[in-house]
Write a protein that holds these residues in place. Structure first.
Motif, short mmCIF file in Angstrom:
data_model
loop_
_atom_site.label_atom_id
_atom_site.label_comp_id
_atom_site.label_asym_id
_atom_site.label_seq_id
_atom_site.Cartn_x
_atom_site.Cartn_y
_atom_site.Cartn_z
N SER A 18 50.70 45.67 30.64
CA SER A 18 51.87 45.19 29.88
C SER A 18 51.49 44.76 28.47
O SER A 18 52.35 44.58 27.62
N ARG A 19 50.20 44.57 28.23
CA ARG A 19 49.72 44.13 26.91
C ARG A 19 48.20 44.31 26.91
O ARG A 19 47.62 44.84 27.87
N LEU A 21 44.27 44.74 26.90
CA LEU A 21 43.34 45.85 27.17
C LEU A 21 43.99 46.96 27.98
O LEU A 21 43.73 48.14 27.71
N ASP A 40 52.32 46.97 36.58
CA ASP A 40 52.18 45.58 36.13
C ASP A 40 53.25 44.72 36.80
O ASP A 40 54.30 45.22 37.17
N ASP A 89 52.72 44.29 42.01
CA ASP A 89 51.77 43.18 42.14
C ASP A 89 50.57 43.74 42.92
O ASP A 89 50.69 44.09 44.10
N VAL A 90 49.43 43.80 42.27
CA VAL A 90 48.26 44.45 42.90
C VAL A 90 47.75 43.69 44.12
O VAL A 90 46.98 44.23 44.91
N ASN A 116 42.44 47.02 35.82
CA ASN A 116 42.40 46.13 34.66
C ASN A 116 43.16 44.82 34.90
O ASN A 116 42.87 43.82 34.24
N LEU A 120 43.57 35.23 33.42
CA LEU A 120 42.66 34.61 32.45
C LEU A 120 43.05 33.18 32.11
O LEU A 120 42.54 32.62 31.16
N MET A 167 37.42 46.39 35.56
CA MET A 167 37.26 45.53 34.39
C MET A 167 36.58 44.23 34.81
O MET A 167 37.21 43.33 35.37
N TYR A 182 37.15 32.64 37.90
CA TYR A 182 37.17 33.88 37.12
C TYR A 182 35.81 34.57 37.15
O TYR A 182 35.69 35.76 37.44
N LYS A 186 34.66 38.25 38.71
CA LYS A 186 34.14 39.31 37.86
C LYS A 186 32.76 39.75 38.32
O LYS A 186 32.40 40.92 38.23
N GLY A 213 32.91 41.48 26.32
CA GLY A 213 32.64 40.13 25.81
C GLY A 213 33.96 39.53 25.38
O GLY A 213 34.91 39.47 26.17
N ILE A 215 37.24 39.88 23.42
CA ILE A 215 38.07 40.93 22.84
C ILE A 215 39.38 40.28 22.38
O ILE A 215 40.00 39.52 23.13
N THR A 217 42.56 40.12 22.35
CA THR A 217 43.88 40.44 22.92
C THR A 217 44.79 39.21 22.81
O THR A 217 44.35 38.13 22.42
N1 LIG Z 1 40.30 39.77 26.47
C1 LIG Z 1 39.05 39.51 26.76
O1 LIG Z 1 38.32 38.93 25.95
C2 LIG Z 1 38.47 39.94 28.08
C3 LIG Z 1 37.09 39.72 28.28
C4 LIG Z 1 36.52 40.10 29.47
C5 LIG Z 1 37.29 40.68 30.47
N2 LIG Z 1 38.62 40.87 30.27
C6 LIG Z 1 39.37 41.48 31.37
O2 LIG Z 1 40.16 42.55 30.91
C7 LIG Z 1 41.39 42.60 31.63
C8 LIG Z 1 42.57 42.53 30.64
O3 LIG Z 1 42.43 41.39 29.83
P1 LIG Z 1 43.51 41.03 28.70
O4 LIG Z 1 42.81 40.22 27.68
O5 LIG Z 1 44.24 42.26 28.29
O6 LIG Z 1 44.44 40.04 29.55
P2 LIG Z 1 46.04 39.96 29.72
O7 LIG Z 1 46.37 38.71 30.42
O8 LIG Z 1 46.69 40.20 28.41
O9 LIG Z 1 46.36 41.21 30.65
C9 LIG Z 1 46.34 41.11 32.04
C10 LIG Z 1 47.45 41.98 32.57
O10 LIG Z 1 47.40 41.93 34.00
C11 LIG Z 1 48.73 41.77 34.46
N3 LIG Z 1 48.69 41.17 35.80
C12 LIG Z 1 48.35 39.89 36.11
N4 LIG Z 1 48.46 39.69 37.43
C13 LIG Z 1 48.86 40.87 37.97
C14 LIG Z 1 49.15 41.30 39.28
N5 LIG Z 1 49.07 40.46 40.34
N6 LIG Z 1 49.52 42.60 39.48
C15 LIG Z 1 49.63 43.45 38.43
N7 LIG Z 1 49.39 43.09 37.15
C16 LIG Z 1 49.01 41.82 36.94
C17 LIG Z 1 49.41 40.92 33.41
O11 LIG Z 1 50.82 40.98 33.48
C18 LIG Z 1 48.84 41.53 32.14
O12 LIG Z 1 49.58 42.66 31.74
C19 LIG Z 1 41.36 41.45 32.62
O13 LIG Z 1 40.88 41.92 33.86
C20 LIG Z 1 40.36 40.50 32.01
O14 LIG Z 1 39.74 39.67 32.96
C21 LIG Z 1 39.22 40.50 29.09
#
Ligand SMILES: NC(=O)c1ccc[n+]([C@@H]2O[C@H](COP(=O)([O-])OP(=O)(O)OC[C@H]3O[C@@H](n4cnc5c(N)ncnc54)[C@H](O)[C@@H]3O)[C@@H](O)[C@H]2O)c1
Length: 277
Positions: A18-19, A21, A40, A89-90, A116, A120, A167, A182, A186, A213, A215, A217
């Motif tokens: 939805s947003r 990564l 999502d 919902d996964v 993914n 967080l 991820m 968390y 991971k 690391g 990112i 977002t």
């Molecule tokens: N942004 C970072 O710095 C970073 C660093 C390391 C790892 N990650 C990992 O990368 C992935 C994406 O991170 P992001 O920054 O885009 O976070 P984010 O919160 O923007 O994206 C997470 C997405 O997962 C969806 N989601 C949450 N619960 C769900 C569920 N039960 N079923 C289906 N969808 C669900 C959310 O609606 C959202 O679209 C995550 O797994 C996060 O742990 C991100």
């Protein structure tokens, strides 16, 4: 000799698009030629308010209009690819099976799975970690990836080709201060990755983890500013990565160029894990 990545004819399922990564991954896979489904908990057209029960980040995203699942699907269609937005919902195996069946109906099959979806927004030192959010994090980050992998696995095996990308995070490889649940999930994903790499190896399926690391977002923007600053300072590049940095690595791992790479936990981290001083 030109090196080209061509995913045309492949169908990808990206969870949590939805947003952030997931959205960037979906767009990059489509630009490389794949048809893409995004699953999502949040869709723009969904006014049920269901997503509010998924935590602070989901609520903030809805309140601030940072939900782009269907908009991303429209962008992908504008590239000339087939695309599908699914509310899923996964953590719910029935919803995952229904989503995979819908992708099969509309797009043919699932060749590429990007696990993914993640949580967080649970940051507290051990004594203050919430038991409810601990359980939620395990369910979304770990069980969700297991559910999705299991739902697509037999199809990939039968066709003799598949790509699974999980991820992970440097919180899983280095630990994360205030991130007990968390970081545990991971780290667990890396175990799942290596096991699926072993089990998929004889069926043309690769499974790799991305270890991002910091990112930049939307979710990173919601985080604690002082903590974010500390993490940037220990990153060798002294800046956050962009979602495209992760998406490019995923596109490569999903291509035939990476057909002999499996079981890897690939840092896309600007060197945050390196010793810096
Ligand atoms: N942004 C970072 O710095 C970073 C660093 C390391 C790892 N990650 C990992 O990368 C992935 C994406 O991170 P992001 O920054 O885009 O976070 P984010 O919160 O923007 O994206 C997470 C997405 O997962 C969806 N989601 C949450 N619960 C769900 C569920 N039960 N079923 C289906 N969808 C669900 C959310 O609606 C959202 O679209 C995550 O797994 C996060 O742990 C991100």
């Amino acid at each position: 000799m030109a090196v080209e990545i061509d995913l045309s004819g492949r169908v990808a399922l990206v969870t949590g698009g939805s947003r952030g990564l997931g959205r960037a991954d979906a767009l990059a896979l489509a630009r490389a030629g794949a048809d893409v489904a995004i699953a999502d908990i949040q869709l723009e057209s969904d006014e049920s308010g269901d997503a509010d029960r998924y935590g602070a980040l989901a609520q903030a995203a809805r309140a601030q209009g940072i939900v782009y699942t269907e908009a991303t699907v429209d962008e992908i269609r504008a590239l000339g690819r087939h695309a599908l937005a699914l509310k899923c919902d996964v953590t719910d195996r029935g919803q995952v099976d229904a989503a995979v069946a819908a992708v099969a109906d509309e797009l043919g099959r699932v060749d590429i799975l990007v696990n993914n979806a993640g949580t967080l927004d649970h940051v507290a030192q051990l004594g203050d970690q919430s038991p409810e959010l601990w359980e939620r994090d395990l369910r979304v980050n770990l069980t969700g990836a297991f559910n999705c992998a299991q739902a697509v696995w037999e199809g990939m095996r039968a066709r003799g080709w598949g790509r699974v990308v999980n991820m992970a995070s440097v919180a899983g490889t280095l630990g994360g201060f205030g991130q007990a649940s968390y970081s545990t999930t991971k780290a667990g994903l890396i175990g799942l990755t290596r096991t699926l790499a072993l089990e998929g190896g004889r069926s043309g399926i690769t499974c790799n983890a991305i270890v991002p690391g910091i990112i930049g977002t939307e979710a990173f923007g919601f985080g604690n500013a002082a903590m974010n600053e500390r993490m940037i300072r220990r990153t060798a590049f002294r800046r956050p990565g962009q979602p495209e940095d992760v998406a490019n690595a995923i596109v490569f791992l999903c291509s035939d160029l990476a057909s002999y790479i499996t079981g890897v936990a690939l840092n896309v981290s600007g060197g945050i894990e390196l010793f810096t001083f």
